[in-house]
Enzyme design. Structure first.
Site, PDB file in Angstrom:
ATOM      1  N   HIS A  92      11.654   8.895  -4.978  1.00 28.23           N
ATOM      2  CA  HIS A  92      10.618   7.700  -5.871  1.00 28.23           C
ATOM      3  C   HIS A  92      10.937   7.782  -7.273  1.00 28.23           C
ATOM      4  O   HIS A  92      10.541   9.004  -7.894  1.00 28.23           O
ATOM      5  CB  HIS A  92       9.177   8.329  -5.488  1.00 28.23           C
ATOM      6  CG  HIS A  92       8.094   7.291  -5.728  1.00 28.23           C
ATOM      7  ND1 HIS A  92       8.534   6.370  -6.536  1.00 28.23           N
ATOM      8  CD2 HIS A  92       6.935   7.121  -5.604  1.00 28.23           C
ATOM      9  CE1 HIS A  92       7.401   5.524  -6.771  1.00 28.23           C
ATOM     10  NE2 HIS A  92       6.311   6.009  -5.980  1.00 28.23           N
ATOM     11  N   ASN A 136       7.428   3.663 -10.656  1.00 29.73           N
ATOM     12  CA  ASN A 136       5.823   3.597 -10.869  1.00 29.73           C
ATOM     13  C   ASN A 136       5.177   4.671 -11.665  1.00 29.73           C
ATOM     14  O   ASN A 136       3.970   4.868 -11.190  1.00 29.73           O
ATOM     15  CB  ASN A 136       4.972   3.496  -9.419  1.00 29.73           C
ATOM     16  CG  ASN A 136       5.659   2.212  -8.500  1.00 29.73           C
ATOM     17  OD1 ASN A 136       6.411   1.421  -8.969  1.00 29.73           O
ATOM     18  ND2 ASN A 136       5.238   2.365  -7.154  1.00 29.73           N
TER      19      ASN A 136
HETATM   20  C1  LIG Z   1      -1.894   1.078  -0.661  1.00 27.29           C
HETATM   21  C2  LIG Z   1      -0.682   0.993  -1.583  1.00 27.29           C
HETATM   22  C3  LIG Z   1       0.112   2.195  -1.554  1.00 27.29           C
HETATM   23  C4  LIG Z   1       1.306   2.331  -2.299  1.00 27.29           C
HETATM   24  N1  LIG Z   1       1.817   3.717  -2.350  1.00 27.29           N
HETATM   25  C5  LIG Z   1       3.098   3.524  -2.998  1.00 27.29           C
HETATM   26  C6  LIG Z   1       3.881   4.731  -2.689  1.00 27.29           C
HETATM   27  O1  LIG Z   1       3.391   6.005  -2.227  1.00 27.29           O
HETATM   28  N2  LIG Z   1       5.219   4.750  -3.043  1.00 27.29           N
HETATM   29  C7  LIG Z   1       5.881   3.677  -3.868  1.00 27.29           C
HETATM   30  O2  LIG Z   1       6.914   3.758  -4.376  1.00 27.29           O
HETATM   31  N3  LIG Z   1       5.187   2.435  -3.994  1.00 27.29           N
HETATM   32  C8  LIG Z   1       3.997   2.482  -3.413  1.00 27.29           C
HETATM   33  N4  LIG Z   1       3.062   1.314  -3.337  1.00 27.29           N
HETATM   34  C9  LIG Z   1       3.968   0.169  -3.888  1.00 27.29           C
HETATM   35  C10 LIG Z   1       4.452  -0.829  -2.860  1.00 27.29           C
HETATM   36  O3  LIG Z   1       5.668  -0.023  -2.192  1.00 27.29           O
HETATM   37  C11 LIG Z   1       4.885  -2.028  -3.170  1.00 27.29           C
HETATM   38  O4  LIG Z   1       6.010  -2.059  -4.381  1.00 27.29           O
HETATM   39  C12 LIG Z   1       3.454  -3.055  -3.699  1.00 27.29           C
HETATM   40  O5  LIG Z   1       2.661  -3.136  -2.795  1.00 27.29           O
HETATM   41  C13 LIG Z   1       4.081  -4.476  -4.231  1.00 27.29           C
HETATM   42  O6  LIG Z   1       4.639  -5.059  -3.169  1.00 27.29           O
HETATM   43  P1  LIG Z   1       4.028  -5.944  -1.844  1.00 27.29           P
HETATM   44  O7  LIG Z   1       3.779  -7.251  -2.433  1.00 27.29           O
HETATM   45  O8  LIG Z   1       5.114  -6.081  -0.903  1.00 27.29           O
HETATM   46  O9  LIG Z   1       3.086  -4.954  -1.161  1.00 27.29           O
HETATM   47  C14 LIG Z   1       1.966   1.237  -2.798  1.00 27.29           C
HETATM   48  C15 LIG Z   1       1.322  -0.034  -2.457  1.00 27.29           C
HETATM   49  C16 LIG Z   1       0.133  -0.156  -2.084  1.00 27.29           C
HETATM   50  C17 LIG Z   1      -0.571  -1.481  -1.999  1.00 27.29           C
END
Ligand SMILES: Cc1cc2nc3c(=O)[nH]c(=O)nc-3n(C[C@H](O)[C@H](O)[C@H](O)COP(=O)(O)O)c2cc1C
Length: 358
Positions: free
Chosen positions: A174, A177
């Site tokens: 990772h 973010n």
């Molecule tokens: C509940 C939740 C938890 C997340 N936890 C992580 C994480 O542990 N690691 C990570 O790299 N991104 C995390 N993300 C980001 C997601 O991987 C993704 O980039 C984000 O939800 C936007 O994409 P989407 O529209 O496809 O959901 C998280 C997102 C959500 C909604």
């Protein structure tokens, strides 16, 4: 849609198609960070995704920032993850464990040791986080010494080995973010004056060292890497994103990693330049976009695999639903983080919805 359903190889990980699940923290492991039978069920339900990238798992006690996140650094963690990988493999799926060290995005009361968070520099993020006693400001972190930076690289190496012992198909580092690797990359969180801070070459050093160690340990063909260029989440400021990511991608390229996973922040020119600088498979998460826009990325050659987060969270049978042109369940944000089966393993499949209607 034909391209979407065609197979692809990510280094040593063969995928049946090109729709993968993005990593999502769900805060439902035990207080010791051990994945549970319920976690195994959640992931197994989603095994028809081409690849599951798990929620972030801390490679060390210092790496934990949120409550009830899984670890991947003790024998008990390995046993718990083994349950998860076995369940996913039994359903024909593929799974990589995301290695996530939160750095300064933490709070003493959320960690097993109760110590101050660690970071490249003692710069407090202007943000609060959820703790057992409610929302609390994140404290000023303690600066990692050079020896501790080397030890943290080794933590990632050991965690990658643990993930493989647990039966994972690989790991994703990772680097996105606003967590530890991203903190080293960014000029506002990293104020160091040694070889890990200052110039772009110095700020990318830690990320490259982690990737090198993990690739050495488990094989580059089992190692993915996630970035989120320009993402200000967790109080990150990047005023040199194009140069920074160009340098990082160019430095990672010779390692021959299984894939690069881009959490796209909106800079289309930068995305295109990353695509052309990166010689290997590229996974793209166009967060918040509809499926058509994401499939277009695939068809236009911007990505080899598309990843979706909340769509997969709310639809255990997402692949079947898309193939059938069926409507999708809506994600329930109130149950994203923490809790039990509600909003976790109880999203209905198409067949379950049909049964409920008759
Ligand atoms: C509940 C939740 C938890 C997340 N936890 C992580 C994480 O542990 N690691 C990570 O790299 N991104 C995390 N993300 C980001 C997601 O991987 C993704 O980039 C984000 O939800 C936007 O994409 P989407 O529209 O496809 O959901 C998280 C997102 C959500 C909604």
């Amino acid at each position: 849609m034909t391209l979407l359903w065609s197979p692809v190889e990510l280094g040593g990980i063969p995928l049946a198609h090109r729709l993968a699940m993005a990593p999502m923290t769900r805060d439902r492991s035990t207080p010791e960070g051990v994945p549970t039978a319920m976690n195994a069920e959640y992931y197994a339900q989603r095994a028809s995704m081409a690849l599951i990238i798990t929620e972030g798992a801390q490679p060390s006690e210092d790496g934990q920032g949120y409550l009830l996140t899984p670890g991947v650094h003790t024998a008990e963690h390995v046993e718990g993850w083994r349950r998860v990988t076995d369940a996913v493999h039994a359903e024909g799926g593929r799974i990589v464990i995301q290695l996530m060290h939160v750095g300064r995005v933490s709070h003493p009361s959320n960690t097993p040791h109760g110590r101050r968070p660690v970071a490249p520099s003692p710069v407090r993020p202007a943000a609060s986080m959820f703790t057992a006693t409610g929302m609390e400001p994140m404290p000023e972190p303690r600066e990692l010494s050079p020896a501790e930076i080397a030890e943290t690289v080794e933590d990632f190496r050991r965690a990658a080995a643990a993930a493989m012992r647990a039966g994972a198909d690989g790991v994703e580092i990772h680097g996105a973010n606003g967590y530890l690797l991203h903190q080293f990359l960014s000029g506002n969180a990293n104020r160091r004056t040694d070889r890990y801070g200052g110039s772009i070459e110095n700020r990318i050093r830690f990320a490259v060292e982690v990737a090198t160690a993990v690739a050495e340990e488990i094989g580059a063909e089992r190692t993915g890497f996630r970035i989120s260029p320009g993402n200000p989440f967790n109080d990150i400021v990047e005023d040199d994103a194009p140069q920074l990511y160009r340098a990082l991608v160019t430095a990672l390229a010779p390692l021959g990693l299984a894939y690069l996973h881009v959490a796209h922040g909106g800079d289309e020119a930068l995305l295109k330049s990353i695509r052309s600088d990166w010689p290997g498979p590229l996974l793209l998460n166009r967060g918040g976009s509809d499926l058509q826009a994401r499939v277009k990325d695939l068809e236009e050659g911007l990505a080899d695999v598309i990843t979706v987060g909340t769509m997969a969270l709310a639809n255990p049978d997402l692949v079947a639903r898309i193939k059938a042109g069926a409507p999708l369940n809506e994600p329930d944000r109130a149950t994203f983080y923490g809790g039990g089966e509600r909003g976790y393993t109880d999203y209905p499949t198409l067949a379950e919805t049909a049964r409920a209607l008759t």
